[in-house]
Scaffold this motif. Structure first.
Motif, PDB file in Angstrom:
ATOM      1  N   GLY B  96       0.798  -1.398  -0.077  1.00 44.53           N
ATOM      2  CA  GLY B  96      -0.042   0.103   0.103  1.00 44.53           C
ATOM      3  C   GLY B  96       0.620   1.043  -0.180  1.00 44.53           C
ATOM      4  O   GLY B  96       1.774   1.033   0.153  1.00 44.53           O
ATOM      5  N   ASP B  97      -0.029   2.246   0.059  1.00 46.69           N
ATOM      6  CA  ASP B  97       1.006   3.888  -0.135  1.00 46.69           C
ATOM      7  C   ASP B  97       1.857   4.094   1.222  1.00 46.69           C
ATOM      8  O   ASP B  97       0.745   4.009   2.366  1.00 46.69           O
ATOM      9  CB  ASP B  97      -0.583   5.231  -0.686  1.00 46.69           C
ATOM     10  N   SER B  99       2.899   6.540   2.249  1.00 49.49           N
ATOM     11  CA  SER B  99       3.302   8.126   2.872  1.00 49.49           C
ATOM     12  C   SER B  99       2.850   8.329   4.076  1.00 49.49           C
ATOM     13  O   SER B  99       3.938   9.841   4.932  1.00 49.49           O
ATOM     14  CB  SER B  99       3.111   9.355   1.365  1.00 49.49           C
ATOM     15  N   ARG B 140      -2.245   1.381   6.805  1.00 48.80           N
ATOM     16  CA  ARG B 140      -1.078   0.960   7.006  1.00 48.80           C
ATOM     17  C   ARG B 140      -0.886   0.132   8.713  1.00 48.80           C
ATOM     18  O   ARG B 140       0.402   0.436   9.031  1.00 48.80           O
ATOM     19  CB  ARG B 140      -0.504   2.486   7.135  1.00 48.80           C
TER      20      ARG B 140
END
Lengths: 431, 431
Positions: B96-97, B99, B140
């Protein structure tokens, strides 16, 4: 003296603890209560056993069986890539001309496995000597050896005893034969059946040895089954192979496969009953019973065993998957130690299903111990009583049933628990 | 008093026997002498551990790790068909992302496996609460649970502790995290490496738990490895998968595969060293070292283990066959009990080669224990000295080397012995 008394009490307690934790009983607690069964005499078969001192002393360690002319011999053997010289020799001889009769010679104490050319020479030496004494073609003498791997077999200790063995041959001595082939076995194993037909009775009698290194693959430890049925060798071989898959290939003690597994089935044709020409029928069923009984006896004499466990799988994608799941459960050290601890630890059963490689859906799985439904639909059953399950685990014959909820595949396998006794036997015994 | 003295001596002896046979030491005899190693601080990672009383009392049982924004997370997981709810959740979140950063939350005492919908709800409850406290997207937050299978996880005991856990977060607390995830482990496991590059150092630090139910399949028990390397997630994932096959997938304690095995590797990118763009190189090698060290520590804490064993296979038809032979030896109860008994029982090694299913020719096989050539060309070596082999077996780090003499395939796997301690732990402990 108060002090001495106290210390003696302490010693007694420690000795008890040691014994409980460590010692395997001299005879398995799962041995049949009645001792060795009365086996019917099979016309055309004679047995003898003798002390040859191959490795053991003070006990018999060689058996000889003479089979009358016309006896059909079928066999299945280990698939191990490191199978022993006698296994290779025996395999090559299956299906030969039965007209002259046959013989089976087996020693315990030394497996004659991984012995190179000397192993091949030993088999040739023994079978030639038996052929000579019994006046048989050498290719009708089937031999087997069980015991320690890798040591040259002192086969002259066997050949010098053959004349005495021949003198001792008797139709009544099958129990002596069963005792002579034992290694870490704690009791001699026998089973039988009589099939009643309009034209006369057919008798089946079999013996087995095996206690450790038990996870047969298309064969088994050492098993010898005799019948007076009239039956052609190819049909006998078909029956044997089919039934082996339902009996000996469904048991495991420790997941280890022997280099020496051999199962011979000999039919003398001496019964007055009609020739058997069909695969299915009362003879097939009776043979199935005898083979299942013998395979169960091997598990009941599993090294260190205190519990006999049937693992019954249903609802699998197919029978192969069902067998795979059953064996994964039956071989799991964590399942087997939980059984030893009388713990209805179904979480470990779930684990074993998961690792088996078979198709499984966690959320369709149900598990029972005996009659107690433990888990269903991927979680513990709402009605589950740990007390009831724990009660079942205290018995010495247990059932673990798993329904995978996917298809119609099924299989039943048998195993035993994993105890201190197993460690004790195998950290010491050289096999 | 002579009698009292004698009895006391006897008691001492019995106590010693009991201890040797039965009791697993409170800490594995194979534990590293120096205790938990000094691990380098990984910039961008903070740890905390707390007592939540999930199942255990008087010890920490939940760890939290916070990973800074930009951290790439790679993972490998058990292939078990009955894998747990947190494993399924974790698998779905890999890639997953990165950031916003990430978090890892792990509890011991309860595996949240085979718990149906309540298990899924527990994972959702925990990850949502962690996301809330740490201000992260829920996707996350990676969770894991280890311990007893099949009991609903009382996850509110964890969520009520999250604020305290957040307050306790510190870059120095990795040892506390390693301790909090232990179950039957007898010591906390850590390993590290520092890679020096022209543009700066890269640090790697990892922790692991695992002691039983160890036969990872494409993954492992619970392992968390952290690095400050700059590396894209897909490359990190490739490295992890490749190295898992050379490390964690080459160890076995008991052939049983957990429902919960998870290995996460997090790279924060905080090192000043240049971005890693190639599979091979010093970082890959250092990561390999850390993963191998951690996998060995798991074996050294194998339930009841007293010997660490490297099984080195060469001359196989291919690497897959070599691995198969290695695992057949490493999983054989008969080989493992022989090792416990310090018996150089190479016959059982032959047996395990034979049953492995790999291509083998009995007459080309050679076997060594340590430097001692035991068998060659299908039989015992003419120069073999059982005394020398027995001496090797007395050590606590052993080598069994098998050359199949067929091809160029090779593999190395690691295992431990099978002792009374294993039985003792698993006939009692509910896992």
């Amino acid at each position: 003296m108060g002090k001495v008394k106290k210390l003696k009490k302490k010693i007694k307690k420690l000795k008890k603890q040691l014994k409980q934790g460590h010692s395997h009983a001299s005879v398995s607690p799962l041995a049949p209560r009645g001792g060795f069964p009365d086996l019917p005499v099979i016309e055309g078969v004679e047995f003898a056993a003798i002390e040859a001192g191959v490795r053991y002393s003070g006990r018999t360690d060689v058996m000889l069986a003479r089979l009358c002319p016309g006896t059909a011999v079928a066999g299945v053997f280990t698939k191990s890539a490191t199978r022993s010289a006698p296994v290779l020799d025996c395999q090559a001889k299956i299906g030969g001309d039965p007209s002259a009769g046959a013989a089976i010679v087996v020693n315990s104490g030394n497996a004659n496995a991984f012995t190179g050319q000397s192993g091949v020479d030993a088999v040739a030496g023994i079978t030639a000597a038996v052929a000579d004494v019994l006046d048989l073609p050498q290719n009708r003498v089937f031999s087997a050896s069980t015991g320690v791997i890798g040591e040259p077999l002192p086969f002259d200790r066997i050949t010098v005893k053959l004349a005495d063995l021949e003198n001792g041959l008797s139709p009544d001595s099958i129990q002596d034969a069963a005792a002579a082939i034992m290694t870490t076995d704690t009791f001699a194993k026998g089973a039988s059946a009589v099939v009643q037909t309009n034209s006369g009775d057919i008798r089946i009698a079999g013996i087995a040895k095996g206690s450790g290194m038990i996870a047969p693959d298309m064969a088994t430890m050492l098993v010898y089954i005799f019948t007076d049925a009239k039956i052609a060798q190819p049909l006998l071989q078909d029956m044997l192979a089919t039934l082996t898959n339902k009996t000996f290939n469904c048991i495991t003690v420790d997941s280890d496969t022997s280099t020496s597994d051999s199962l011979l089935l000999a039919a003398t044709g001496k019964s007055s009953a009609d020739q058997i020409t069909d695969m299915n029928g009362p003879f097939y069923d009776a043979l199935h019973d005898v083979m299942r009984d013998l395979s169960h006896l091997v598990v009941k004499d599993g090294e260190g065993a205190t519990k006999f466990v049937e693992v019954r799988i249903t609802g699998a994608y197919n029978d192969t998957d069902a067998h795979r799941v059953g064996m994964a459960i039956a071989n799991s050290p964590l399942v087997k130690t939980a059984i030893a601890g009388e713990d209805p630890n179904w979480g470990r059963v779930v684990m074993a299903v998961g690792k088996s490689g078979a198709m499984a859906d966690r959320d369709r799985l149900s598990i029972s111990f005996g009659d107690v439904l433990v888990a269903e639909n991927g979680q513990v059953s709402p009605d589950y009583s740990e007390e009831d399950a724990a009660k079942h685990m205290k018995g010495d014959e247990l059932l673990i049933a798993v329904d995978l909820g996917i298809g119609t595949g099924k299989a039943t396998v048998w195993t035993c628990d994993l105890t201190h006794g197993y460690i004790e036997i195998n950290a010491d015994y050289r096999s």
